[in-house]
Design a protein around this motif. Structure first.
Motif, mmCIF file in Angstrom:
data_model
loop_
_atom_site.group_PDB
_atom_site.id
_atom_site.type_symbol
_atom_site.label_atom_id
_atom_site.label_comp_id
_atom_site.label_asym_id
_atom_site.label_seq_id
_atom_site.Cartn_x
_atom_site.Cartn_y
_atom_site.Cartn_z
ATOM 1 N N THR A 3 0.272 5.112 -6.131
ATOM 2 C CA THR A 3 -0.742 6.061 -5.645
ATOM 3 C C THR A 3 -0.223 6.889 -4.462
ATOM 4 O O THR A 3 -0.991 7.576 -3.812
ATOM 5 C CB THR A 3 -2.007 5.309 -5.208
ATOM 6 O OG1 THR A 3 -1.667 4.403 -4.157
ATOM 7 C CG2 THR A 3 -2.624 4.542 -6.374
ATOM 8 N N THR A 7 -4.056 12.354 -4.138
ATOM 9 C CA THR A 7 -4.902 12.844 -3.063
ATOM 10 C C THR A 7 -5.952 11.813 -2.686
ATOM 11 O O THR A 7 -6.643 11.263 -3.553
ATOM 12 C CB THR A 7 -5.603 14.148 -3.481
ATOM 13 O OG1 THR A 7 -4.624 15.075 -3.945
ATOM 14 C CG2 THR A 7 -6.359 14.753 -2.310
ATOM 15 N N HIS A 8 -6.083 11.565 -1.395
ATOM 16 C CA HIS A 8 -7.054 10.597 -0.905
ATOM 17 C C HIS A 8 -8.455 11.198 -0.996
ATOM 18 O O HIS A 8 -8.628 12.412 -0.802
ATOM 19 C CB HIS A 8 -6.727 10.251 0.556
ATOM 20 C CG HIS A 8 -7.426 9.046 1.063
ATOM 21 N ND1 HIS A 8 -8.654 9.122 1.700
ATOM 22 C CD2 HIS A 8 -7.099 7.721 1.027
ATOM 23 C CE1 HIS A 8 -9.027 7.899 2.052
ATOM 24 N NE2 HIS A 8 -8.106 7.034 1.654
ATOM 25 N N SER A 10 -10.931 11.204 1.028
ATOM 26 C CA SER A 10 -11.379 11.859 2.260
ATOM 27 C C SER A 10 -10.898 13.302 2.327
ATOM 28 O O SER A 10 -11.529 14.155 2.977
ATOM 29 C CB SER A 10 -10.880 11.092 3.489
ATOM 30 O OG SER A 10 -9.460 11.056 3.515
ATOM 31 N N GLN A 11 -9.793 13.593 1.646
ATOM 32 C CA GLN A 11 -9.284 14.967 1.589
ATOM 33 C C GLN A 11 -9.858 15.713 0.391
ATOM 34 O O GLN A 11 -10.247 16.875 0.487
ATOM 35 C CB GLN A 11 -7.760 14.957 1.503
ATOM 36 C CG GLN A 11 -7.075 14.350 2.712
ATOM 37 C CD GLN A 11 -5.581 14.220 2.501
ATOM 38 O OE1 GLN A 11 -5.125 13.671 1.498
ATOM 39 N NE2 GLN A 11 -4.816 14.722 3.447
ATOM 40 N N GLN A 286 -9.174 9.549 -9.090
ATOM 41 C CA GLN A 286 -7.950 9.917 -8.379
ATOM 42 C C GLN A 286 -6.819 10.203 -9.359
ATOM 43 O O GLN A 286 -6.051 11.161 -9.194
ATOM 44 C CB GLN A 286 -7.545 8.807 -7.415
ATOM 45 C CG GLN A 286 -6.400 9.190 -6.484
ATOM 46 C CD GLN A 286 -5.985 8.047 -5.580
ATOM 47 O OE1 GLN A 286 -5.658 6.964 -6.060
ATOM 48 N NE2 GLN A 286 -6.008 8.290 -4.271
ATOM 49 N N TRP A 309 -17.598 6.893 -2.887
ATOM 50 C CA TRP A 309 -16.656 6.796 -1.770
ATOM 51 C C TRP A 309 -17.383 6.320 -0.511
ATOM 52 O O TRP A 309 -16.888 5.457 0.217
ATOM 53 C CB TRP A 309 -15.973 8.130 -1.536
ATOM 54 C CG TRP A 309 -15.081 8.173 -0.328
ATOM 55 C CD1 TRP A 309 -15.095 9.091 0.672
ATOM 56 C CD2 TRP A 309 -14.026 7.247 0.023
ATOM 57 N NE1 TRP A 309 -14.138 8.807 1.630
ATOM 58 C CE2 TRP A 309 -13.462 7.680 1.251
ATOM 59 C CE3 TRP A 309 -13.511 6.096 -0.581
ATOM 60 C CZ2 TRP A 309 -12.427 7.013 1.883
ATOM 61 C CZ3 TRP A 309 -12.472 5.421 0.055
ATOM 62 C CH2 TRP A 309 -11.941 5.876 1.280
ATOM 63 N N PHE A 330 -6.882 3.236 -1.281
ATOM 64 C CA PHE A 330 -7.725 4.009 -0.371
ATOM 65 C C PHE A 330 -7.686 3.550 1.071
ATOM 66 O O PHE A 330 -8.079 4.296 1.976
ATOM 67 C CB PHE A 330 -9.169 3.990 -0.877
ATOM 68 C CG PHE A 330 -9.327 4.446 -2.303
ATOM 69 C CD1 PHE A 330 -8.765 5.651 -2.723
ATOM 70 C CD2 PHE A 330 -10.000 3.674 -3.233
ATOM 71 C CE1 PHE A 330 -8.889 6.088 -4.031
ATOM 72 C CE2 PHE A 330 -10.142 4.092 -4.546
ATOM 73 C CZ PHE A 330 -9.576 5.305 -4.955
#
Length: 331
Positions: A3, A7-8, A10-11, A286, A309, A330
């Motif tokens: 991973t 992209t996380h 939160s972004q 994700q 999330w 995460f």
């Protein structure tokens, strides 16, 4: 599963806007140095799953306000404050010590103070002035961070202005203050409504709590529920916390006795089965670069991803053990 380059959430999910604050679901009040240090020790023992509010308002004896605030600064800057999860409640707007509280706390502990709680405000104008003074003192002391502000909604005036208060800069939490609010009704609400089931069933109180929660959530602010007066009955606290969470939407609750902490945290934890679902959906999302997916025959997109999330973060904050894949991806 790799991973590293993904992209996380939160972004991916909050581009261009501020994410909802994820903070502990329990806030424990402590007034004296003995009780504050005991709470900090307990926080270290069970883990960082609750905040501590060091109380200048009710904790300081008359005439010792300066010394009390200085004590809080000393304790928060000590090794006892390992997790930096402690704030302070200052005196109210009408008390001549509130600015002194701010001067001492912000100058001495502005970089470690988790929040400042403002009590007994009667209007948005008062809260605005107090936040303005906190900002001014922070600037004077070169505190570059925003200091989160918690506002107690416990007067008729504050409830009238609650939506405006929730929209102010730096406000992170709206606290409902049950006992002062009941007292402000001059006997129209019986004292029994300070306890359950009256505190939830009385129409004036249900209306007030609902209004506080609605104002908070509409402005990206955390709604916090009042204390349970029955100090030593954990089941009463757990029941109150559960009703506050599931019937009214509160995401945080006050504790005034150590045994209440675990009861509140447990009652406000997300259900583990939903945590597993959230983890599975977010991992699949994700991998799909946050485009729409199907999960068990249902469509999910960014709207539901944000919900899951937030749920996963609350689970992490309250000490729920997360699925390994989600932990690695995460956190």
């Amino acid at each position: 599963m790799n991973t590293t380059n993904m992209t996380h959430p939160s972004q991916a999910l909050f581009e261009g806007e501020e994410a909802f604050p994820i903070i502990p679901s329990c806030e424990h009040f402590a007034g004296s140095e003995k009780l504050i240090t005991k709470a900090l020790s307990f926080q270290d023992t069970i883990g960082p799953v609750f905040d501590i509010t060091c109380d200048c308002e009710d904790g300081a004896a008359a005439g010792t306000e300066k010394e009390h605030a200085e004590m809080i600064v000393r304790v928060l800057n000590s090794e006892a404050n390992k997790h930096n999860m402690a704030g302070a409640r200052i005196h109210d707007y009408t008390h001549n010590a509130w600015k002194q509280d701010v001067d001492i706390l912000v100058a001495g502990a502005g970089n470690v103070l988790t929040y400042i709680t403002i009590p007994k405000a009667t209007s948005v104008a008062q809260v605005t002035e107090m936040i303005g003074y906190i900002k001014e003192v922070a600037q004077q002391n070169r505190i570059e961070r925003d200091i989160p502000i918690h506002v107690l909604i416990e007067t008729h005036g504050a409830l009238r202005d609650v939506h405006e208060i929730a929209a102010l800069d730096w406000v992170q939490v709206l606290d409902f203050g049950l006992m002062d609010f009941v007292s402000a009704h001059h006997g129209a609400i019986a004292a029994s409504a300070m306890r359950s089931p009256g505190q939830f069933d009385h129409r004036l109180l249900a209306r007030a709590k609902s209004e506080v929660v609605a104002a908070a959530l509409a402005n990206g602010v955390v709604p916090a529920h009042n204390v349970t007066l029955d100090l030593k009955n954990e089941e009463t606290t757990r029941s109150d916390a559960s009703r506050a969470r599931h019937e009214f939407g509160f995401l945080r609750m006050w504790s005034i006795y150590p045994t209440q902490i675990s009861a509140i945290v447990d009652a406000m934890k997300p259900d583990y089965s939903e945590v597993v679902v959230a983890a599975n959906i977010l991992i699949a999302a994700q991998q799909a670069d946050w485009g729409p997916i199907q999960y068990e025959g249902e469509l999910h997109d960014r709207a539901t991803y944000r919900y899951f999330w937030a749920l996963l973060q609350r689970a992490k904050q309250t000490g729920v053990e997360l699925p390994v894949d989600a932990e690695n991806a995460f956190f």
